[in-house]
Design a protein around this motif. Sequence first.
Motif, short mmCIF file in Angstrom:
data_model
loop_
_atom_site.label_atom_id
_atom_site.label_comp_id
_atom_site.label_asym_id
_atom_site.label_seq_id
_atom_site.Cartn_x
_atom_site.Cartn_y
_atom_site.Cartn_z
N THR A 95 -6.98 8.43 -3.94
CA THR A 95 -6.29 7.15 -3.91
C THR A 95 -6.56 6.43 -2.59
OG1 THR A 95 -4.17 6.02 -4.18
CG2 THR A 95 -4.12 8.12 -3.00
N ASP A 96 -6.51 5.11 -2.65
CA ASP A 96 -6.56 4.28 -1.45
C ASP A 96 -5.23 3.57 -1.23
OD1 ASP A 96 -6.54 2.32 -3.39
OD2 ASP A 96 -8.48 1.45 -2.84
N GLY A 97 -4.22 3.91 -2.04
CA GLY A 97 -2.89 3.33 -1.89
C GLY A 97 -2.61 2.14 -2.78
N VAL A 98 -3.65 1.50 -3.31
CA VAL A 98 -3.47 0.38 -4.25
C VAL A 98 -4.12 0.69 -5.60
CG1 VAL A 98 -3.19 -1.40 -2.50
CG2 VAL A 98 -5.47 -0.86 -3.35
N VAL A 143 0.85 -1.19 0.00
CA VAL A 143 0.00 0.00 0.00
C VAL A 143 0.89 1.24 0.00
CG1 VAL A 143 -1.80 1.27 1.22
CG2 VAL A 143 -1.82 -1.24 1.22
N MET A 144 0.66 2.10 -0.97
CA MET A 144 1.44 3.33 -1.07
C MET A 144 0.70 4.46 -0.36
SD MET A 144 3.01 3.14 -4.96
CE MET A 144 1.56 3.68 -5.76
N THR A 145 1.46 5.44 0.10
CA THR A 145 0.84 6.62 0.69
C THR A 145 0.29 7.49 -0.43
OG1 THR A 145 2.82 8.00 0.58
CG2 THR A 145 2.55 6.61 2.57
N GLN A 146 -0.55 8.44 -0.06
CA GLN A 146 -1.09 9.37 -1.05
C GLN A 146 0.05 10.11 -1.75
OE1 GLN A 146 -4.44 11.80 0.13
NE2 GLN A 146 -3.85 13.41 -1.28
N GLU A 182 3.13 9.05 -2.21
CA GLU A 182 3.84 8.12 -3.11
C GLU A 182 3.07 7.93 -4.41
OE1 GLU A 182 6.31 5.14 -0.14
OE2 GLU A 182 4.13 4.84 -0.34
N VAL A 183 1.75 7.79 -4.32
CA VAL A 183 0.92 7.63 -5.52
C VAL A 183 1.00 8.89 -6.37
CG1 VAL A 183 -1.44 7.39 -6.38
CG2 VAL A 183 -0.66 5.94 -4.49
N HIS A 219 4.67 -0.85 -6.36
CA HIS A 219 4.93 0.58 -6.47
C HIS A 219 5.10 1.05 -7.91
CE1 HIS A 219 5.30 1.58 -2.11
NE2 HIS A 219 5.32 0.25 -2.09
#
Length: 139
Positions: free
Chosen positions: A78-81, A6-9, A11-12, A112
Amino acid sequence: MTPEDVMTQDEVHDLLQRMFAAFTNPATKPEQYAELLTPDYIQRVDGKELAYAGFLHHSEALQVSLSSSSVSFEHFVTDGVSAATVHIAEALKINGERIRLKVIAYYQFRDHRICLVDELTHLLEGTTQDRDLGSRMPD
């Protein structure tokens, strides 16, 4: 799915910014997409489907027909995925004509990187021949 998947907002957002920076830069080489896209990447745009190799051909077609382009986000969630955006793509063709598209896009991520993009485009400015900008291939 593990927490590492799961990425952070941030990171996305950074991944999407890097992807569009590469995509809008005529100097980007095909191998540079490997850090942004998974090998099994799929892009669905306006009823057409491009695998990784098809996306690279699409990118090449834009590089030879556009002198510049840019993308600006109007909405981003985003939800990270996965993520969704509404963005405006603007381009200047080699012949000096302008193109503006409104794009609604859904993204999925793995490791990622982007593994799927599903988008619809709407031509705001340009000729009817420019409607294929989201999936254009070399002649």
